[in-house]
Design an enzyme around this catalytic site. Structure first.
Site, PDB file in Angstrom:
ATOM      1  N   LYS A   1      15.301  -3.440   2.425  1.00 53.29           N
ATOM      2  CA  LYS A   1      14.243  -3.019   1.493  1.00 53.29           C
ATOM      3  C   LYS A   1      14.526  -1.627   0.939  1.00 53.29           C
ATOM      4  O   LYS A   1      14.392  -1.391  -0.268  1.00 53.29           O
ATOM      5  CB  LYS A   1      12.888  -3.028   2.204  1.00 53.29           C
TER       6      LYS A   1
ATOM      7  N   PHE B   1     -17.389  -9.917  -9.137  1.00 55.32           N
ATOM      8  CA  PHE B   1     -17.202 -10.852  -8.022  1.00 55.32           C
ATOM      9  C   PHE B   1     -18.245 -11.975  -8.027  1.00 55.32           C
ATOM     10  O   PHE B   1     -18.566 -12.525  -6.980  1.00 55.32           O
ATOM     11  CB  PHE B   1     -17.195 -10.118  -6.675  1.00 55.32           C
TER      12      PHE B   1
ATOM     13  N   ARG C   1      -0.206 -14.943  -0.053  1.00 55.57           N
ATOM     14  CA  ARG C   1      -0.878 -14.953   1.251  1.00 55.57           C
ATOM     15  C   ARG C   1      -2.285 -15.542   1.140  1.00 55.57           C
ATOM     16  O   ARG C   1      -3.104 -15.073   0.357  1.00 55.57           O
ATOM     17  CB  ARG C   1      -0.926 -13.532   1.826  1.00 55.57           C
TER      18      ARG C   1
ATOM     19  N   THR D   1      -1.141  -4.627   9.055  1.00 51.05           N
ATOM     20  CA  THR D   1      -2.040  -4.946  10.176  1.00 51.05           C
ATOM     21  C   THR D   1      -2.454  -6.406  10.049  1.00 51.05           C
ATOM     22  O   THR D   1      -3.619  -6.713   9.785  1.00 51.05           O
ATOM     23  CB  THR D   1      -3.289  -4.032  10.173  1.00 51.05           C
TER      24      THR D   1
ATOM     25  N   CYS E   1      -6.013  -9.322   1.954  1.00 50.52           N
ATOM     26  CA  CYS E   1      -7.084  -8.474   2.491  1.00 50.52           C
ATOM     27  C   CYS E   1      -8.303  -9.247   2.978  1.00 50.52           C
ATOM     28  O   CYS E   1      -8.638  -9.194   4.160  1.00 50.52           O
ATOM     29  CB  CYS E   1      -7.522  -7.454   1.427  1.00 50.52           C
TER      30      CYS E   1
ATOM     31  N   VAL F   1       0.834  -1.209   0.000  1.00 52.55           N
ATOM     32  CA  VAL F   1       0.000   0.000   0.000  1.00 52.55           C
ATOM     33  C   VAL F   1       0.865   1.254   0.000  1.00 52.55           C
ATOM     34  O   VAL F   1       0.626   2.202  -0.757  1.00 52.55           O
ATOM     35  CB  VAL F   1      -0.961  -0.003   1.209  1.00 52.55           C
TER      36      VAL F   1
END
Length: 434
Positions: free
Chosen positions: A35, A252, A331, A86, A263, A11
């Site tokens: 990084k 979707f 992920r 997060t 997410c 992000v």
């Protein structure tokens, strides 16, 4: 305007590069020296179409810089964005806000003059209040406002999403902060992107509600696909039949192996935990998360059934590992559960993905990685299409059949037409086309 971006992950890097491309002076901060060194060499740590070129252009033109030194980046900045991770907290599923709160403490020590602190990270309701408390406690004299500005970026299309958003959500009741945020996003006014001003808590919840609703839509069509298989209906026709209704929409509604990525799994779980804490449980979202988790493993059983009920001693070729095309993100990818289920049943697994194999090696053991789709299929007893990369959409079916030891194909993305696959001599299984 001078903008600081705390966190140079997905992000932060996309947002920072796009803000720089708008003409702002952006400094991305990250605690990982390796990084930052890589970024300063022009090496991008993630795969996102167009990002490497966008970063290089804005670095070259002097609008985008990278550093590990947060105080220098924050001092003099009109807006400081918190774009740290997060992740789900181990053990209870709540969002782990330790990185957000540490960023708030670091920012508090460095701000001078009026500063707008913006949470770009996806955070539970009330996080902005805590960020404000942390900064106020550390610096009672500071002149600042905390704003929620959630991102709605799709991996694989993030730059287009940032530059041509459906909406820009700004959560604040501070008029000065709203003016600063409006100025930051002013270049998008030409695109007539609607700016939605709301309270900070409402903005925080809006992000979670959006992701939970999309996850629900995916899970709904997946369950309808299961029903289609039992009653002899076609889920793609059902999806078109309902998707053309403007109240529902066609996005979707593609049946498949379940959602994954950075997410939806994390955010649905965090919303469930927040709702439980406030004694307002979201039962629909709880069910969505449970059904999706079970579905990925069930896709492994679907492959085993297509192979005659057993894969022990057989080789299964898997095309596509990332959770979706045009990313290297592994992920919560469905491929992980599917491959694990096949290995547990005694199969040897070969796999190919154009971008995800390096990341896959960190999460999948005992997988043989191939050079291309046909190398992957060579001498395999079955082939499974898990991620619908463009390069898998028009495979040479004659060549594919010749490479396979047995002409068994399980298409978990409904890329191919059943009649065409049968005509080429394949034993073909898809999703929801009974």
């Amino acid at each position: 305007m001078r903008v600081s971006m705390i966190g140079a992950g997905y992000v932060g890097l996309v947002s920072g590069a796009c803000f720089a491309d708008f003409g702002h002076e952006v400094c991305c901060v990250d605690k990982d020296p390796a990084k930052i060194e890589a970024l300063n060499r022009g090496e991008i740590p993630i795969f996102e179409p167009g990002l490497s070129e966008l970063v290089a252009k804005n670095v070259r033109e002097g609008r985008l810089t990278f550093t590990t030194e947060l105080p220098a980046a924050v001092r003099g900045a009109g807006a400081v964005f918190i774009a740290v991770g997060t992740p789900s907290r181990r053990g209870d599923g709540h969002a782990d806000l330790s990185y957000v709160y540490q960023a708030a403490r670091d920012i508090a020590a460095a701000i001078d003059g009026y500063t707008v602190v913006v949470t770009k990270s996806t955070v539970p309701v009330g996080t902005g209040d805590e960020v404000e408390r942390i900064i106020r406690e550390a610096r009672p004299d500071a002149d600042f406002a905390v704003v929620s500005n959630p991102e709605f970026l799709r991996e694989g299309a993030a730059i287009a999403d940032f530059k041509r958003p459906d909406r820009i959500v700004i959560g604040t009741e501070d008029e000065r902060a709203r003016e600063v945020m409006t100025e930051i996003y002013r270049p998008l006014y030409l695109n007539q992107s609607p700016v939605l001003a709301m309270s900070r808590r409402t903005a925080e919840l809006t992000k979670y509600a959006a992701n939970a609703f999309l996850a629900t839509k995916i899970t709904f069509i997946n369950e309808i696909a299961d029903l289609c298989e039992q009653v002899g209906a076609n889920v793609q026709d059902v999806a078109r039949g309902i998707g053309l209704d403007n109240r529902i929409g066609s996005k979707f509604l593609h049946a498949g192996p379940g959602y994954g990525g950075s997410c939806f799994p994390k955010d649905t779980l965090a919303l469930i935990k927040t709702a439980q804490d406030y004694e307002a449980p979201v039962r629909i979202v709880e069910t969505v998360a449970a059904v999706n988790s079970q579905r990925k493993r069930a896709m492994g059983r679907k492959v085993i059934a297509a192979c005659g009920g057993s894969v022990r001693g057989k080789t299964v070729a898997v095309l596509g590992l990332t959770f979706k095309p045009n990313t290297d993100d592994m992920r919560d990818a469905p491929s992980i559960d599917i491959i694990t289920a096949l290995q547990d049943a005694g199969a040897r697994v070969k796999a190919y993905d154009p971008e995800g194999m390096e990341a896959a090696r960190a999460v999948l053991a005992d997988v043989d990685y191939a050079r291309d789709a046909y190398d992957c299929a060579r001498d395999a007893d079955a082939l499974v299409l898990v991620t619908e990369w463009d390069m898998f959409r028009a495979l040479d079916l004659r060549r594919l059949k010749a490479a396979l030891a047995a002409p068994v194909v399980v298409d978990l993305r409904n890329v191919y037409r059943p009649d065409e696959m049968r005509r080429h001599g394949f034993t073909y299984t898809s999703v929801g086309r009974g």
